[in-house]
Design a protein around this motif. Structure first.
Motif, mmCIF file in Angstrom:
data_model
loop_
_atom_site.group_PDB
_atom_site.id
_atom_site.type_symbol
_atom_site.label_atom_id
_atom_site.label_comp_id
_atom_site.label_asym_id
_atom_site.label_seq_id
_atom_site.Cartn_x
_atom_site.Cartn_y
_atom_site.Cartn_z
ATOM 1 N N ASP A 181 -26.339 -13.595 -10.490
ATOM 2 C CA ASP A 181 -26.948 -12.965 -11.666
ATOM 3 C C ASP A 181 -27.098 -11.468 -11.466
ATOM 4 N N TRP A 182 -27.556 -11.053 -10.282
ATOM 5 C CA TRP A 182 -27.738 -9.623 -10.012
ATOM 6 C C TRP A 182 -26.402 -8.897 -10.040
ATOM 7 N N LEU A 183 -25.389 -9.488 -9.405
ATOM 8 C CA LEU A 183 -24.081 -8.841 -9.381
ATOM 9 C C LEU A 183 -23.471 -8.708 -10.776
ATOM 10 N N SER A 184 -23.700 -9.696 -11.625
ATOM 11 C CA SER A 184 -23.120 -9.676 -12.962
ATOM 12 C C SER A 184 -23.978 -8.932 -13.972
ATOM 13 N N GLY A 185 -25.148 -8.469 -13.523
ATOM 14 C CA GLY A 185 -26.026 -7.715 -14.415
ATOM 15 C C GLY A 185 -26.834 -8.581 -15.351
ATOM 16 N N LYS A 186 -26.940 -9.881 -15.073
ATOM 17 C CA LYS A 186 -27.676 -10.800 -15.934
ATOM 18 C C LYS A 186 -29.130 -10.952 -15.573
ATOM 19 N N GLY A 187 -29.553 -10.271 -14.557
ATOM 20 C CA GLY A 187 -30.950 -10.398 -14.174
ATOM 21 C C GLY A 187 -31.119 -10.194 -12.695
ATOM 22 N N GLY A 188 -32.173 -10.749 -12.174
ATOM 23 C CA GLY A 188 -32.452 -10.572 -10.755
ATOM 24 C C GLY A 188 -33.134 -9.254 -10.500
ATOM 25 N N ARG A 189 -33.319 -8.982 -9.231
ATOM 26 C CA ARG A 189 -33.981 -7.732 -8.850
ATOM 27 C C ARG A 189 -33.093 -6.542 -9.162
ATOM 28 N N THR A 190 -33.701 -5.479 -9.628
ATOM 29 C CA THR A 190 -32.932 -4.269 -9.941
ATOM 30 C C THR A 190 -32.943 -3.315 -8.795
#
Length: 127
Positions: free
Chosen positions: A118-127
């Motif tokens: 999710d973080w790698l794809s920009g869908k969420g996770g920690r910024t």
């Protein structure tokens, strides 16, 4: 250290699966070389390093030295986004992330495959 890699064309993420013993900073230098090569060959800008089956051999000093890059690689590595997936995120992995981010590299450590993707794809996770 042994590794395999594959490019997921649907997500645009290159997945690098690492096994056996991973020695910092020596093996990290080999991974940096691989990332630069894959970026040049494929244009992939997002990498997931699956380290769940690795025995990491490092110390705080070695961890700090892991984020020291050759000048020739800096222009490539700072463009890329990397998630490092561990079976458990320890203080040492958090320190590694902190050093990388403070040196201008978009890198995060995770213990969840879904969160890392999710973080790698920009869908969420920690910024």
């Amino acid at each position: 250290m042994h590794y395999t890699y594959e490019l997921d064309n649907d997500s645009g993420i290159c997945i690098v699966r690492v096994t056996d013993t991973f020695k910092r900073p020596e093996d990290a230098a080999e991974m940096q070389q691989l990332v630069c090569k894959l970026y040049e060959e494929t244009g992939c800008g997002a990498f997931l390093f699956d380290m769940r089956r690795v025995d990491v051999v490092a110390s705080v000093l070695f961890t700090y030295d892991t984020v020291v890059f050759e000048a020739a690689k800096l222009h490539v590595l700072r463009k890329l986004k990397a998630a490092v997936l561990y079976s458990e995120v320890t203080e040492e992995e958090c320190f590694f992330e902190n050093v990388a981010v403070n040196r201008g590299f978009p890198l995060r450590v995770f213990d969840s495959l879904d969160d890392s993707l999710d973080w790698l794809s920009g869908k969420g996770g920690r910024t």
